[in-house]
Design a protein around this motif. Structure first.
Motif, PDB file in Angstrom:
ATOM      1  N   PHE A  81       0.775  -1.028  -0.142  1.00  0.00           N
ATOM      2  CA  PHE A  81       0.083  -0.037   0.099  1.00  0.00           C
ATOM      3  C   PHE A  81       0.849   1.229  -0.248  1.00  0.00           C
ATOM      4  CE2 PHE A  81      -2.575  -3.426   1.776  1.00  0.00           C
ATOM      5  CZ  PHE A  81      -3.908  -3.063   1.256  1.00  0.00           C
TER       6      PHE A  81
ATOM      7  N   ASP B 179      -5.424   2.737   4.303  1.00  0.00           N
ATOM      8  CA  ASP B 179      -5.648   3.071   2.897  1.00  0.00           C
ATOM      9  C   ASP B 179      -6.340   4.624   2.708  1.00  0.00           C
ATOM     10  OD1 ASP B 179      -8.034   1.960   4.241  1.00  0.00           O
ATOM     11  OD2 ASP B 179      -9.142   2.616   2.537  1.00  0.00           O
TER      12      ASP B 179
ATOM     13  N   ARG C 177      -3.347   5.449  -0.901  1.00  0.00           N
ATOM     14  CA  ARG C 177      -4.447   5.256  -1.909  1.00  0.00           C
ATOM     15  C   ARG C 177      -4.215   4.257  -2.979  1.00  0.00           C
ATOM     16  NH1 ARG C 177      -8.557   7.008   0.847  1.00  0.00           N
ATOM     17  NH2 ARG C 177      -9.687   7.750  -0.951  1.00  0.00           N
ATOM     18  N   TYR C 178      -3.098   3.458  -3.170  1.00  0.00           N
ATOM     19  CA  TYR C 178      -2.889   2.685  -4.000  1.00  0.00           C
ATOM     20  C   TYR C 178      -2.391   1.116  -3.338  1.00  0.00           C
ATOM     21  CZ  TYR C 178      -2.944   6.863  -6.872  1.00  0.00           C
ATOM     22  OH  TYR C 178      -3.273   8.191  -7.444  1.00  0.00           O
TER      23      TYR C 178
ATOM     24  N   MET D 224     -12.359  -1.145   0.638  1.00  0.00           N
ATOM     25  CA  MET D 224     -11.153  -0.071   0.668  1.00  0.00           C
ATOM     26  C   MET D 224     -11.461   0.498  -0.723  1.00  0.00           C
ATOM     27  SD  MET D 224      -7.869  -1.128   2.451  1.00  0.00           S
ATOM     28  CE  MET D 224      -7.704  -2.982   2.134  1.00  0.00           C
ATOM     29  N   GLN D 225     -11.785  -0.402  -1.984  1.00  0.00           N
ATOM     30  CA  GLN D 225     -11.935   0.223  -2.997  1.00  0.00           C
ATOM     31  C   GLN D 225     -13.303   1.272  -3.226  1.00  0.00           C
ATOM     32  OE1 GLN D 225     -11.856  -3.465  -5.522  1.00  0.00           O
ATOM     33  NE2 GLN D 225     -10.501  -2.389  -6.789  1.00  0.00           N
TER      34      GLN D 225
ATOM     35  N   LEU E 200      -9.568   3.342  -2.780  1.00  0.00           N
ATOM     36  CA  LEU E 200      -8.400   2.790  -3.043  1.00  0.00           C
ATOM     37  C   LEU E 200      -8.469   2.274  -4.524  1.00  0.00           C
ATOM     38  CD1 LEU E 200      -5.852   1.281  -1.695  1.00  0.00           C
ATOM     39  CD2 LEU E 200      -7.128  -0.762  -1.745  1.00  0.00           C
TER      40      LEU E 200
END
Length: 300
Positions: A115, A184, A188-189, A246-247, A251
């Motif tokens: 992450f 996250d 953010r990735y 998280m998406q 994310l």
């Protein structure tokens, strides 16, 4: 409230039903008893009777367990890990028992993924990052530095504050831990590399275990066996559900192409000689490779 917490409570309830309604047990959550190493020390002096710990804590008891978690990209999937763990299990449990600890169950906490604040994919790109590393794991830190990376050793409880202040900007961690810790919201990735599996066990202080009645031990053993099976059945779903949650919070899961995978495998293979004999006992390291070769049907 996590599935791990619930399963520990179920094991405790199985014991309480045998002992009677006046019997009491307590499950301490959220690292309230300190780090994994702290809980091992507390068990040694009788302050705690048991603990659910990852290989990080188990290695405080015996280093052979590190072969299940500290070998990056050695395992390709859960099936390979299951095969190796079951082959090593009698030896590992005997070694832990000799040090005063009884294993109630083995379980996994998902695959470690990367992450990061920025959309990084190639291993070379991460060399500019400040990467979380387990506090106290000096050998891991040395290996990372030798490969050109910038580890920042921290306890788990300090990850989010360190992310928010910029002390670190990359966290290799299992998706559930990222979700619960809200990492996250800063990183953010996510790069979906199966870097290492998080492997753990519930261990019990042998002195306490031997003081229990045969009926109590039987109830705890049966409940632990059920709990371990349920946790293993849940691990892949847990990763997928955590990532999906998280998406929904924003994310971005980065593409993990065969070319990117090969680049990461090359870094892992570069690290293996430094891990063998330092992080993982050489004999155990070699045995894992041999078992995987047999499992995959490859000549040794």
């Amino acid at each position: 409230g996590s599935i791990y917490h619930r399963k520990l409570q179920e094991v405790g309830e199985a014991w309480r039903k045998v002992r009677g309604p006046e019997a009491r047990f307590t499950v301490y959550t959220d690292s309230s008893q300190g780090t994994e190493a702290d809980t091992v020390r507390r068990m040694r002096i009788g302050q705690l009777d048991g603990s659910m710990v990852t290989v990080v804590g188990l290695s405080e008891i015996d280093p052979a367990v590190t072969a299940l978690q500290f070998m990056p990209m050695m395992f390709r999937n859960w099936e390979e890990l299951d095969y190796v763990r079951e082959q090593l299990r009698p030896e590992l449990e005997a070694r832990l028992a000799a040090k005063g600890f009884v294993v109630l169950m083995w379980s996994e906490g998902g695959w470690v993924r990367y992450f990061s604040r920025e959309p990084l994919s190639q291993p070379e790109e991460f060399k500019q990052s400040r990467i979380f590393a387990w506090s106290g794991d000096n050998i891991q830190v040395d290996v990372m530095k030798s490969l050109g990376y910038r580890p920042v050793p921290l306890p788990l409880s300090d990850i989010l504050p360190a992310l928010e202040t910029g002390m670190i900007d990359t966290v290799p961690v299992a998706p559930l831990w990222a979700l619960v810790g809200q990492f996250d919201r800063v990183t953010r990735y996510m790069l979906p590399v199966n870097w290492v599996p998080i492997v753990g066990a519930v261990v019990f202080r042998r002195q306490t275990w031997e003081a229990l009645s045969a009926e109590s031990r039987a109830a705890i053993t049966a409940a632990s066996e059920r709990a371990g099976k349920e946790l293993r059945a849940h691990r892949a779903v847990q990763d997928a559900e955590s990532i999906q949650a998280m998406q929904q919070r924003g994310l971005t899961v980065l593409p993990f192409t065969p070319e990117v995978e090969q680049a990461w495998l090359a870094v892992a293979q570069q690290a293996w000689p430094q891990i063998r004999g330092r992080l993982v006992p050489a004999q155990t390291f070699d045995r894992v490779q041999s078992l995987l070769s047999d499992y995959r049907g490859q000549p040794r």
